[in-house]
Design a protein around this motif. Sequence first.
Motif, PDB file in Angstrom:
ATOM      1  N   GLU A 156      99.393  93.310   6.028  1.00 32.35           N
ATOM      2  CA  GLU A 156      98.023  93.050   6.701  1.00 32.35           C
ATOM      3  C   GLU A 156      98.094  91.852   7.262  1.00 32.35           C
ATOM      4  O   GLU A 156      97.247  91.571   8.303  1.00 32.35           O
ATOM      5  N   ASN A 159      99.263  92.635  10.595  1.00 33.80           N
ATOM      6  CA  ASN A 159      98.097  93.163  11.476  1.00 33.80           C
ATOM      7  C   ASN A 159      96.936  92.465  11.875  1.00 33.80           C
ATOM      8  O   ASN A 159      96.415  92.559  13.123  1.00 33.80           O
ATOM      9  N   THR A 162      98.311  90.184  14.827  1.00 36.05           N
ATOM     10  CA  THR A 162      98.323  90.782  16.106  1.00 36.05           C
ATOM     11  C   THR A 162      96.861  91.295  16.744  1.00 36.05           C
ATOM     12  O   THR A 162      96.920  91.114  17.985  1.00 36.05           O
ATOM     13  N   ASP A 163      96.012  91.246  15.976  1.00 35.29           N
ATOM     14  CA  ASP A 163      94.626  91.455  16.306  1.00 35.29           C
ATOM     15  C   ASP A 163      94.006  90.371  17.131  1.00 35.29           C
ATOM     16  O   ASP A 163      93.655  90.407  17.778  1.00 35.29           O
ATOM     17  N   ALA A 191     109.434  92.607  15.195  1.00 32.46           N
ATOM     18  CA  ALA A 191     108.920  93.176  14.046  1.00 32.46           C
ATOM     19  C   ALA A 191     108.185  94.554  14.144  1.00 32.46           C
ATOM     20  O   ALA A 191     107.836  94.906  12.927  1.00 32.46           O
ATOM     21  N   ASN A 192     108.365  95.305  15.122  1.00 31.28           N
ATOM     22  CA  ASN A 192     107.548  96.416  15.450  1.00 31.28           C
ATOM     23  C   ASN A 192     106.152  96.396  15.433  1.00 31.28           C
ATOM     24  O   ASN A 192     105.566  97.335  14.806  1.00 31.28           O
ATOM     25  N   TYR A 193     105.506  95.428  15.849  1.00 31.02           N
ATOM     26  CA  TYR A 193     103.964  95.218  16.105  1.00 31.02           C
ATOM     27  C   TYR A 193     103.939  94.976  17.501  1.00 31.02           C
ATOM     28  O   TYR A 193     103.950  93.787  17.912  1.00 31.02           O
ATOM     29  N   GLN A 194     103.317  96.122  18.131  1.00 31.52           N
ATOM     30  CA  GLN A 194     103.255  95.809  19.367  1.00 31.52           C
ATOM     31  C   GLN A 194     101.791  95.531  19.799  1.00 31.52           C
ATOM     32  O   GLN A 194     100.510  95.807  19.008  1.00 31.52           O
TER      33      GLN A 194
ATOM     34  N   GLU B 119     104.162  99.319  13.927  1.00 27.43           N
ATOM     35  CA  GLU B 119     103.605  99.172  12.521  1.00 27.43           C
ATOM     36  C   GLU B 119     102.108  98.953  12.579  1.00 27.43           C
ATOM     37  O   GLU B 119     101.223  98.925  11.613  1.00 27.43           O
ATOM     38  N   LYS B 120     101.712  98.456  13.949  1.00 29.39           N
ATOM     39  CA  LYS B 120     100.139  97.821  13.825  1.00 29.39           C
ATOM     40  C   LYS B 120      99.281  98.990  13.878  1.00 29.39           C
ATOM     41  O   LYS B 120      99.341  99.934  14.891  1.00 29.39           O
ATOM     42  N   VAL B 121      98.456  99.143  12.884  1.00 29.29           N
ATOM     43  CA  VAL B 121      97.447 100.028  12.825  1.00 29.29           C
ATOM     44  C   VAL B 121      96.208  99.674  13.662  1.00 29.29           C
ATOM     45  O   VAL B 121      95.667  98.548  13.487  1.00 29.29           O
ATOM     46  N   GLU B 122      95.889 100.797  14.705  1.00 26.12           N
ATOM     47  CA  GLU B 122      94.747 100.293  15.458  1.00 26.12           C
ATOM     48  C   GLU B 122      93.414 100.951  14.555  1.00 26.12           C
ATOM     49  O   GLU B 122      93.233 102.288  14.487  1.00 26.12           O
ATOM     50  N   ARG B 125      89.229 102.090  17.280  1.00 24.40           N
ATOM     51  CA  ARG B 125      89.386 102.511  18.594  1.00 24.40           C
ATOM     52  C   ARG B 125      90.293 103.765  18.639  1.00 24.40           C
ATOM     53  O   ARG B 125      90.184 104.461  19.477  1.00 24.40           O
ATOM     54  N   ARG B 164      93.877 101.434   6.050  1.00 26.84           N
ATOM     55  CA  ARG B 164      93.382 100.199   6.365  1.00 26.84           C
ATOM     56  C   ARG B 164      93.835  99.260   5.353  1.00 26.84           C
ATOM     57  O   ARG B 164      93.594  97.997   5.531  1.00 26.84           O
TER      58      ARG B 164
END
Lengths: 259, 300
Positions: A156, A159, A162-163, A191-194, B119-122, B125, B164
């Motif tokens: 969390e 995410n 990165t947001d 960390a695999n967060y693009q 792992e980043k959830v979009e 969009r 989410r």
Amino acid sequence: MPVVSSCLVLSLFFAFCFYFIGKVNQVNKNQKIPDVKVHKAQNLMNLQDAINSISKRDIIQDFPYNNYLQSRNHMEIGQLEKDLDLIDSVYGEPIEITEAIFYSMLADSLIKLHEQGMKQYNPDFIIHKLKWIQDFEVYSKCFTERKYLYYAIYSEWMNTITDFLGTYLKNDPILKHDLKFKFLLAHCKLANYQIPVGLTNSEKVIDYLVQGRFNYIWGRFWLSTSVLTKSGLCLLVIFTLICYFFTFKFGFFKIFKNK
Amino acid sequence: MKIIFPLLSIFLFATYDSGTIAELRSNIGYDSDYVMSSTVTHDGETYNLVYMKRKDKHVRAKYFAKKLDGKSVMERYQKWAAGRDIILYSSGTYMDGSYDQLDAGIVGLTVDNGYIINEKVEVGRMEGLVVVYPHGGITVSNLAEGNLRLSGGSADENKLYDLRKGTDLARFIDWAKEQRATVFQTHLLAHENELKFKPNYNTKNAQRERRFLAIGFDYAGREVQCIVHKSEAATLFDASSKVLNFLKNRKRMNVTALLNLDTGAQDVFRLYNKSGTINEMVVGRTDISNARNLLVYYFE
């Protein structure tokens, strides 16, 4: 005509130079990555007493989330584990109650607490948070009976971070050249967060030119531009060619003639 | 001259033949009762349609999300496709930023055969979450509804997973790893027969050819999956609404999900006939060597 075209070329050259100098000056020159100091909060709250009178049915709603965050040392894994065990022993629902409470507190509530501070780009703060939250990924591997809780909190936060990084970049594209931003980007990528690093249209054109995708560029130009734009560009090309023609005809011809 | 023409003929024949054989080598053929390709005109618009019936689970899907272990998407595909009956391959979800293979900006939660890519959830969009199972099945869920059902392995079949939420996401990722599932996100343009088009889609105003993956059921309740290609340039909104209308009214399909496939810088597409030769109905403008991801349909 040759004087006009020469002036035009020189003006374009100087404009080009000033543009790049301006862009470079916009980048923050502060190169120092901050050291992370672990904040040790004092344990001012007695958790056992705080939850004594709360029933199983009401605990998720009535748990003292803010008080816990401000008065309990939630940054240390040892203390956190003890508190988790305590909640488990009192209510006996590790997923429905313990996991729900601590996820809500250390992810949702803590993020909300810091959200205002993260709205402006503050790389030192985010670096500190990133280094703290990355420990949770390790905890998920060490404390396997609570792996989903620790991983959920980590996920969390990642995410959210990165947001925010994506938003900063969108609002200020020059950040992609900032050292601390690159540091954050690299950490997240590892960390695999693009974080999608969007290219502007001109950057995309450069990308495609480098790749030799001339047909694709032509196709996109033809489909995406209006008749007015196409006509304007055509006239500009013709005007440039005429200028070069006269420059060569009168300028260089004169030089050779005088010799 | 007497020598040149025969030599030239032999040369042309040799190269033509080796090309055909190279294509046929990985395509033995599929049953045309399950796969139909056609060009259809409906309400003045032309649609190139590949209609695949999922009856008996012969038609299956495979997705390559990225270059892995030093092997490009094309190399991975070629190794996997050897001896398989390929129906088609297409570029998958769109990439952001630089589309160089190393730095290509993968957008959204991405898992490739159990290996976590991103792992980043979009959220907001790219609501279409696509799960491709190792056995070739595809399921699509709308992230915004938080009602993903999982089966097999550590999944609770009675639970609806909301990705989410971190706790559900953590369990989903674990499940995807153990099931060796492939997962990606893309624009969910329509869901349950309704257009879900959001005004914040980046490509809203750009006009270009469009390609879609539609998943749903035919008039008799049988599962079908289609690739619909519109070669006339159109905005994403226009193309989505026309394609949805076409599938619902002309093909009488109950559209569970309509997903966007990339036709931008990595417009990769190839369709094969049942005999294994190339079908020229739709041809991608980019060679497979430039594919950043790849959706493949095959027959087994």
